[in-house]
Enzyme design. Structure first.
Site, PDB file in Angstrom:
ATOM      1  N   ASP A   1      23.855  24.566 -24.627  1.00 58.11           N
ATOM      2  CA  ASP A   1      24.399  25.797 -25.563  1.00 58.11           C
ATOM      3  C   ASP A   1      25.542  26.222 -24.780  1.00 58.11           C
ATOM      4  OD1 ASP A   1      22.327  26.199 -27.008  1.00 58.11           O
ATOM      5  OD2 ASP A   1      21.227  27.487 -25.665  1.00 58.11           O
TER       6      ASP A   1
ATOM      7  N   ASN B   1       1.772  -3.046   7.145  1.00 62.98           N
ATOM      8  CA  ASN B   1       2.054  -2.402   5.945  1.00 62.98           C
ATOM      9  C   ASN B   1       2.110  -0.918   6.115  1.00 62.98           C
ATOM     10  OD1 ASN B   1       2.518  -4.638   4.609  1.00 62.98           O
ATOM     11  ND2 ASN B   1       0.433  -4.630   3.553  1.00 62.98           N
TER      12      ASN B   1
ATOM     13  N   GLU C   1       0.932  -1.327  -0.047  1.00 61.28           N
ATOM     14  CA  GLU C   1       0.091  -0.162   0.055  1.00 61.28           C
ATOM     15  C   GLU C   1       0.795   1.356  -0.079  1.00 61.28           C
ATOM     16  OE1 GLU C   1      -0.220  -2.570   2.238  1.00 61.28           O
ATOM     17  OE2 GLU C   1      -2.564  -3.189   2.450  1.00 61.28           O
TER      18      GLU C   1
END
Length: 877
Positions: free
Chosen positions: A343, A717, A301
């Site tokens: 550049d 989790n 999760e």
């Protein structure tokens, strides 16, 4: 009234296209304005209602609701939502697990929206760098208004240093020169006139027009606004860019692949476990609960939220380091960069012409620092013969002349004081035919004309000068790619009556030369060295001549043995196929046209390289869009370039790009660590439940149940996984990150053994948890065993976070370098102990443990550190 408005609109749309062909009177009539007084305020307001504001259209923002709903497109999030819904349907009374799932999903969505909004605000704040005001005639009075309020027919007043706010037809031009490089790519300022042009010409040749986003470098003028907003030339290009589709970055693709893979595996494993549980005699409802627990275990999760937070925090850090990232996942693409096309002017160099060498007639070339009194007199003569100025730090004028004024200032002579001592009483303005400029100053009772220009032109008009010796000095400076200017004088007893070229600029006394260059940024040289060591090749693209480009490239370390310089002319004669075949030979491109930049980027991309491209002008926008990472200049860059770019450099500095590449590598490294940590943890959870189900099927007498409930897995989790994962994402960039080579464009996310690590470390966590559960089951009952498994699983993941924080041993001086990880670990431990030793344990179906069994569960959790340390030693060998 409607008809009148319609007619004016048609004039604006049609007439604005070819205003350069009309006389001043025709332009005034067609736009219904007054040269002396300008528009009235009421008329301007009316026209703004017709034409709109003088702004580029911004891409339409997605609403807050749509952005919120976008957060639910992730495959992992969809699986969680389905699991929560089915769980409620099957057993409405057991709603706590589902509520926790919903809370986790909502937190992730809200966080994603907040962080994306924060990144957008950072970009919007950058737009304030653009000059927002214009000088205009309104109601017969000169006033300053917001540029967005300009309308067709407004009379704008232009002076040196002004950014032109909208396309306009010139009605007055006094020595007016405009830098149109942002629009046309032409590096030399364009001399402007007011005369109509009869034939059809391209924008670069419309000398009686001025265009939005270009800059006045010299002189002054007035112009009538002919178009505004998206009708300007800049707006037309912006419209094309806004219409193009956006591709997913490599990171987005890889994370989508991970989500789909996990989702597929999750469904397969859930079905298998459901079947196994049913075959073992467990009711289908209990079997479904186990399958839901497995789904919760399989889905990381915290992964989506963690990655978003890591990217967002990194973006915030990079803003402080002068880089604004327009899209969060683009940070990772930076880390893959292997080619940087840059550049020269302002990025690799200081964009500030600087005098380095001087030469006095009859002497040797010397460094500016060696200047004596005579050399200082020559520098002051150059300064007096210039129109540039430096007042209170504000620099105005042509870059070449600014360099002359600054050289005198270095010698403690301010131009203002020099002008007071030697007042200017006459002048002959510079023109491109003569290639000279002359002024006449009063020096006491005498008058002195000072002329500066190209060495060959000046020497041809001087008397009693050793031209061969002088040109030898000129050649010596030119070999170092210095731009050389010469100065000569002529003295009069009284003010000349005829201030003409023939009178003033002949029979002069030659004084000497100065040699100047736009010097390389000191930090750019080091950045290029670091990039080269990291496998990132720098390619220089410039409008300068080959000689200048070669000298700067060698000084910076860009041009090495075996590499070549190619000009735009040579490039034009080469097909795209030839360029793609030979592109690796060229490190420097000189005198290139805008379209060449796109071809160069495409050629490198054909070699499967991730290409970064810098640019600041409208003409750079297509190349910025084509590159994997477009880097626009924040100071000198146009709005169109910024909108086309992925990243904006707020300091216009090449070193910032290399620092950003380093950060990008570190960020991707941290994301890989997060994925390694989260997936190995989830594999451990799945394996523990899966093996327990098989054991229960094979030998029901052991009384094995589900080692961890859905609420346990959600807690692990959310707390012991998510908190350390966020902290790992904030891990400082490892010291050796730039010792590694760039990742290949098609390199998989799990390349270089990452998948093997994820799997075996997941197996390790799962087996240790199952061992802990088995010990508890052997000595007591299911709830007791489940409590031991919960302690081992959660503790193992807190400890495992320290394993993945670095590729090196955890036992080194860097172990304390991440305060967030230590804080997350401490918080995780406190919350874990609170759940075990407070009444909350009943909510989690946990029971008190014997101290010895608690110690066994904790030791099993800690054992992940020595196990991984041993594997790291083998990896090194």
């Amino acid at each position: 009234m409607i008809s009148e408005t319609f007619n004016k609109t048609i004039v604006f749309i049609k007439g604005g296209i070819e205003m350069y062909k009309k006389t001043i009177e025709e332009v005034v009539n067609s736009l219904d304005t007054n040269i002396e007084k300008g528009l009235t305020s009421s008329e301007a307001k009316k026209r703004q209602g017709i034409y709109g504001t003088n702004e580029l259209e911004k891409p339409q923002k997605r609403s807050l609701l749509l952005r919120f709903l976008d957060q639910f497109k992730d495959a992992m999030i969809i699986i969680l939502i389905i699991a929560a819904v089915i769980s409620i349907i099957v057993e409405p009374g057991d709603w706590i697990d589902s509520l926790i799932i919903v809370i986790v999903v909502m937190m992730n969505a809200i966080l994603g929206v907040v962080l994306e909004s924060h990144a957008e605000k950072s970009l919007e704040s950058l737009q304030e760098l653009s000059a927002p005001q214009s000088k205009v005639l309104r109601d017969g009075v000169k006033q300053t208004i917001a540029s967005k309020e300009l309308v067709p027919g407004d009379i704008i007043i232009l002076e040196t240093g002004d950014m032109i706010p909208s396309d306009a037809r010139l009605i007055e031009a006094y020595n007016l020169k405009v830098d149109e490089s942002a629009l046309t790519g032409e590096s030399v300022p364009v001399e402007k006139t007011t005369d109509p042009i009869s034939q059809d010409v391209v924008i670069g040749d419309q000398t009686n027009m001025v265009f939005s986003s270009t800059v006045v470098t010299y002189g002054r003028g007035k112009a009538i606004v002919t178009s505004t907003g998206m009708k300007n030339e800049v707006g037309k290009i912006a419209g094309m860019l806004n219409a193009s589709e956006k591709e997913l970055t490599p990171l987005q693709v890889k994370l989508n692949e991970i989500g789909k893979t996990i989702g597929l595996l999750c469904i397969v494993i859930c079905v298998i476990v459901f079947i196994l549980e049913s075959l073992s005699g467990i009711s289908w409802l209990e079997s479904f609960k186990t399958a839901v627990a497995l789904a919760v275990a399989a889905v990381p999760e915290g992964l989506a939220a963690t990655v978003t937070i890591v990217l967002a925090v990194s973006v915030t850090k990079m803003v402080k380091q002068h880089a604004i990232i327009r899209k969060l996942p683009a940070v990772e693409t930076l880390g893959s960069t292997s080619i940087v096309c840059s550049d020269k002017t302002g990025t690799l160099t200081q964009n500030k012409m600087t005098i380095l060498k001087t030469y006095l007639d009859g002497d040797e070339v010397q460094d500016l620092e060696e200047a004596d009194a005579k050399t200082i007199d020559m520098l002051n003569a150059f300064t007096l013969c210039s129109d540039a100025s430096i007042d209170d730090g504000k620099v105005l004028g042509d870059p070449t002349e600014v360099a002359l004024v600054e050289a005198s200032k270095k010698m403690n002579f301010e131009k203002k004081a020099l002008m007071e001592k030697y007042p200017r009483v006459g002048e002959l303005a510079f023109d491109s035919d003569r290639k000279m400029m002359s002024v006449i100053v009063k020096d006491g009772d005498h008058y002195v004309s000072i002329t500066k220009g190209g060495p060959d032109v000046i020497l041809n008009r001087c008397r009693d000068v050793d031209s061969d010796q002088a040109m030898t000095a000129n050649d010596e400076m030119a070999k170092d790619a210095l731009r050389v200017l010469a100065v000569a004088v002529k003295t009069y007893d009284k003010m000349p009556t005829n201030i003409t070229v023939e009178e003033i600029e002949n029979d002069m006394d030659f004084i000497g030369f100065v040699g100047m260059i736009d010097p390389a940024r000191p930090e750019a040289k080091e950045a290029i060295r670091v990039a080269k060591h990291a496998g990132v090749r720098t390619i220089m693209i410039t409008g300068d001549h080959k000689t200048t480009a070669t000298a700067i490239a060698k000084d910076l370390g860009i041009l090495n043995e075996g590499q070549e310089v190619i000009s735009g002319e040579e490039l034009s004669q080469m097909s795209q196929e030839e360029l793609e075949k030979n592109v690796e030979k060229y490190s420097v491109y000189a005198r290139v046209a805008p379209e060449h930049k796109v071809n160069i980027v495409k050629a490198w991309k054909s070699k499967n390289k991730i290409v970064a491209m810098t640019g600041d002008g409208v003409n750079d926008a297509p190349a910025l869009k084509t590159a994997d990472i477009g880097c626009a200049m924040g100071i000198t860059g146009t709005d169109v370039a910024k909108n086309a770019a992925t990243m904006i450099l707020t300091d216009d500095n090449f070193a910032t790009i290399i620092q950003s590449i380093k950060q990008g590598r570190g960020i991707f490294d941290n994301i890989q660590k997060d994925v390694q940590f989260l997936l190995s943890s989830n594999i451990g959870e799945v394996l523990a439940i899966f093996l327990a189900s098989i054991i229960a099927l094979i030998n029901p007498s052991w009384g094995f149940g589900v080692p961890l409930l859905p609420i346990h897995l959600l807690w692990i989790n959310l707390i012991t996984d998510a908190l350390p994962a966020f902290a790992i994402g904030l891990e400082p960039v490892e010291d050796d990150i730039m010792d590694r080579k760039p990742r290949e464009k098609d390199e998989g996310f799990f390349a270089n053994g990452l998948m093997v690590k994820v799997i075996w470390q997941g197996v390790m966590v799962g087996l240790l948890t199952l061992v802990s559960y088995s010990i508890g089951q052997y000595f007591s009952h299911h709830e007791y065993a489940m409590t031991m498994a919960f302690i081992t699983m959660s503790g193992a993941e807190l400890c495992h976070a320290f394993n993945v924080k670095s590729h090196h041993s955890v036992f080194n001086k860097q172990v304390f370098n991440n305060k967030y990880l230590w804080g997350a670990t401490a918080l995780g431990l406190v919350l874990q102990l609170a759940i075990i030793f407070t009444p909350l344990s009943h909510l989690f179906s946990l029971v008190p443990l014997d101290p010895s069994h608690f110690a066994i569960a904790a030791l099993l959790a800690f054992s992940v550190i020595p196990i991984v340390e041993i594997s790291k030693r083998f990896d090194k060998r």
